[in-house]
Motif scaffolding. Sequence first.
Motif, mmCIF file in Angstrom:
data_model
loop_
_atom_site.group_PDB
_atom_site.id
_atom_site.type_symbol
_atom_site.label_atom_id
_atom_site.label_comp_id
_atom_site.label_asym_id
_atom_site.label_seq_id
_atom_site.Cartn_x
_atom_site.Cartn_y
_atom_site.Cartn_z
ATOM 1 N N ALA A 6 23.523 14.918 -6.887
ATOM 2 C CA ALA A 6 23.968 16.137 -7.616
ATOM 3 C C ALA A 6 24.766 16.854 -6.609
ATOM 4 C CB ALA A 6 22.783 16.884 -7.454
ATOM 5 N N ALA A 7 24.643 16.556 -4.982
ATOM 6 C CA ALA A 7 25.484 17.231 -4.242
ATOM 7 C C ALA A 7 27.199 16.604 -4.523
ATOM 8 C CB ALA A 7 25.112 16.696 -2.721
ATOM 9 N N LEU A 8 27.131 15.317 -4.755
ATOM 10 C CA LEU A 8 28.463 14.939 -4.895
ATOM 11 C C LEU A 8 28.958 15.432 -6.304
ATOM 12 C CD1 LEU A 8 30.554 12.407 -4.692
ATOM 13 C CD2 LEU A 8 29.193 10.990 -6.040
ATOM 14 N N THR A 9 28.129 15.475 -7.208
ATOM 15 C CA THR A 9 28.651 16.034 -8.566
ATOM 16 C C THR A 9 28.979 17.573 -8.657
ATOM 17 O OG1 THR A 9 26.776 16.481 -9.492
ATOM 18 C CG2 THR A 9 27.699 14.323 -9.941
ATOM 19 N N VAL A 10 28.364 18.217 -7.716
ATOM 20 C CA VAL A 10 28.628 19.608 -7.516
ATOM 21 C C VAL A 10 30.080 19.982 -6.773
ATOM 22 C CG1 VAL A 10 27.822 21.852 -6.367
ATOM 23 C CG2 VAL A 10 26.492 20.604 -7.902
ATOM 24 N N ALA A 11 29.793 19.236 -5.848
ATOM 25 C CA ALA A 11 30.944 19.086 -4.723
ATOM 26 C C ALA A 11 32.292 18.802 -5.282
ATOM 27 C CB ALA A 11 31.021 18.402 -3.357
ATOM 28 N N SER A 12 32.253 17.814 -6.366
ATOM 29 C CA SER A 12 33.611 17.402 -7.002
ATOM 30 C C SER A 12 33.681 18.190 -8.239
ATOM 31 C CB SER A 12 33.381 16.090 -7.417
ATOM 32 O OG SER A 12 33.012 15.225 -6.202
ATOM 33 N N GLY A 13 33.297 19.321 -8.637
ATOM 34 C CA GLY A 13 33.582 20.199 -9.706
ATOM 35 C C GLY A 13 33.177 19.305 -10.980
ATOM 36 N N MET A 14 32.250 18.446 -11.140
ATOM 37 C CA MET A 14 31.919 17.673 -12.196
ATOM 38 C C MET A 14 30.835 18.411 -12.972
ATOM 39 S SD MET A 14 31.305 14.069 -10.307
ATOM 40 C CE MET A 14 32.899 13.137 -9.646
ATOM 41 N N ARG A 15 30.686 17.968 -14.229
ATOM 42 C CA ARG A 15 29.604 18.437 -15.222
ATOM 43 C C ARG A 15 28.224 18.126 -14.793
ATOM 44 N NH1 ARG A 15 30.842 16.938 -21.429
ATOM 45 N NH2 ARG A 15 28.758 15.873 -20.845
ATOM 46 N N PRO A 16 27.161 18.928 -15.047
ATOM 47 C CA PRO A 16 25.822 18.546 -14.980
ATOM 48 C C PRO A 16 25.434 17.253 -15.056
ATOM 49 C CG PRO A 16 26.078 20.884 -15.800
ATOM 50 C CD PRO A 16 27.315 20.304 -16.012
ATOM 51 N N ASP A 17 25.871 16.683 -16.300
ATOM 52 C CA ASP A 17 25.487 15.209 -16.973
ATOM 53 C C ASP A 17 26.513 14.271 -15.915
ATOM 54 O OD1 ASP A 17 27.835 15.735 -18.027
ATOM 55 O OD2 ASP A 17 26.950 14.760 -19.868
ATOM 56 N N ALA A 18 27.249 14.606 -15.115
ATOM 57 C CA ALA A 18 28.024 13.634 -14.629
ATOM 58 C C ALA A 18 27.212 12.481 -13.722
ATOM 59 C CB ALA A 18 29.124 13.997 -13.399
ATOM 60 N N GLY A 19 26.254 12.910 -13.121
ATOM 61 C CA GLY A 19 25.232 12.028 -12.195
ATOM 62 C C GLY A 19 24.716 11.087 -13.187
ATOM 63 N N GLU A 20 24.520 11.560 -14.454
ATOM 64 C CA GLU A 20 23.756 10.412 -15.336
ATOM 65 C C GLU A 20 24.818 9.557 -15.845
ATOM 66 O OE1 GLU A 20 21.559 10.825 -19.844
ATOM 67 O OE2 GLU A 20 22.189 12.569 -18.737
#
Length: 449
Positions: free
Chosen positions: A393-407
Amino acid sequence: MTDSTGDGQAAGEARLTTREAARRLGVKPETVYAYVSRGQLGSRRDPAGRGSTFDPKEVDALVRRARREPPAGSDATQRISTGITLIEADRYWFRGVDAVELARSYPYEEVADWLWTGTRRPGLRFTAPAESLAAARRAVGALPGHSGSTDRLRVAAIAAAVADPLRFDLSREAVLGTARALIPTLVDALPVAVGPGAGRTAGCHDAGADGVAAGSGSRGEDGSGADTGSRADDGIAARLWARLTPRPPGAAALRALDLALSLLIDHDLAASTLAVRVAASARAHPYAVVSAGLGAMDGPLHGAASGLAHRMLTDVLERGSAAAVVSDHLRAGRGVPGLGHRLYPRQDPRAAALFAALDEVPDAAPALAAARGVTATTARHAASHANVDLALAALTVASGMRPDAGETVFAVARTAGWIAHALEEYEEPPLRMRPSGRYDGPRPPRPLP
C-alpha cells in the motif's frame, strides 16, 4: 555387510540411467527431470556423456515416499508435499534459496523462470503472442469502465485461453511455454493509465472514475488497441507500471515494483494456491488453473487486503494523523489493515524488504511515514508489525496508483507461483484432491417433500 563409496552408494551397485530411474518410479523420463528441478532427486552427469545417472537408493526412497501418498477419497489437501516454498522462523525460501535475496538480486522474470525450471536465464523477457494478446485486449476493452483489476485479469486469461488451441497440452514444456506467454498477456491486456500524473498528490486519484482509460491507445487493425505504455523489450515491472499509474517511474520506484513482484511470487498453500492445485489435480489447463487462483483471490481477506491498507494510508495523509485513523477503525469494529501475519510472529520479511526499497524512493517518504505512524500507534497497546499488504500500500500510494493496484501486482506476481504449483500437481496422480465430506444433515429415509 557391504562397503559404501564416497557418495553413499553401495559398492558394486550401478547408478541408474534416466530410463531405468523412470521405470523404477513408474513415470515418464521427463518427470524424472521434474523431480530433479524440484530438488526431490539428485543427478550426476554420465562420465561417458550419455546423459544423467541416479543413485538407486535415492530413487527407491522417492518410490517409498510416493507410496505413502493418501489414496483417492482421503483428505489429500492435508498432505500436499511441495518443493517450492518453505516458511520458517520469520523467513521464507524458494526451493531452499532465500526468497528475499533472490528478489533483490534478479528481476521478476528470471526469478519466475528459475522457480519453474531450476535454471536462471539472465536477461530473460516474457513476450505475449499477438493473437492471444489481441483477443485479451478486445475482451478487456468490452468491460464496463468501473471494472476492477481482477475482473480484467480474469477476462484476459479466459480470452487468451480461447485463442490458444494447444491449451490442453499439459506436457511440461508446453505448460512452461504457456506460462511465459500468459503473464505478459495479462499485463499488456490491461489499459494504459492516463491522467496528470506528474503533479498529483500521493493518494489522490483524479484521472477519472477508475484512473485508466478503457481501451486506451490508438486502435490497430485487429481492434486490440496499440500498446503505448511501454516498449516490447521492457520487463514485466516496467510494462505493469504503465498500467498502474500515469507517473513516469524513477529507477528506484521501478526497482521497488519489480522487487514486490518477486517477493510475492509464492507463499506456500495460500487459499488461491490451494484452489490452483485442486484445478490442476482435475487436469485443468494452465489458463483455467490461473483463473481458479484469480477467483479465490477476489476477496477482502486475500488479494484485496492491500487495497484496504491503501485507503487507510490515504486517509492518514489527508487527515495528517495516524492515531485518528487507527482510532476510527477500532471504533467501527474493524481491524487495522496491513498488520500482523499468522505465519510470521515477529516480522514479515517481505514487508521489511519492500520498505527498505521504498526508503530509496524520494516520493515515497510521506506514504512511508504514514505506514510507520500506523504501526507505531497500534504498538502502544499490543505488539504489532507491518505485513506485506501495508508495504504494498505504501508503494501504491506513493506512486499515485489506484487503491486496487496492489491487488493487480499481487495477481500478476502470484501467477508465476500458481504455475509452479500446477507443474507439481500435474506430476501427481489425477483427482487426488477429493476429500470426503462429513455429512451432518438429516438421516434417510425421508418422505418426498
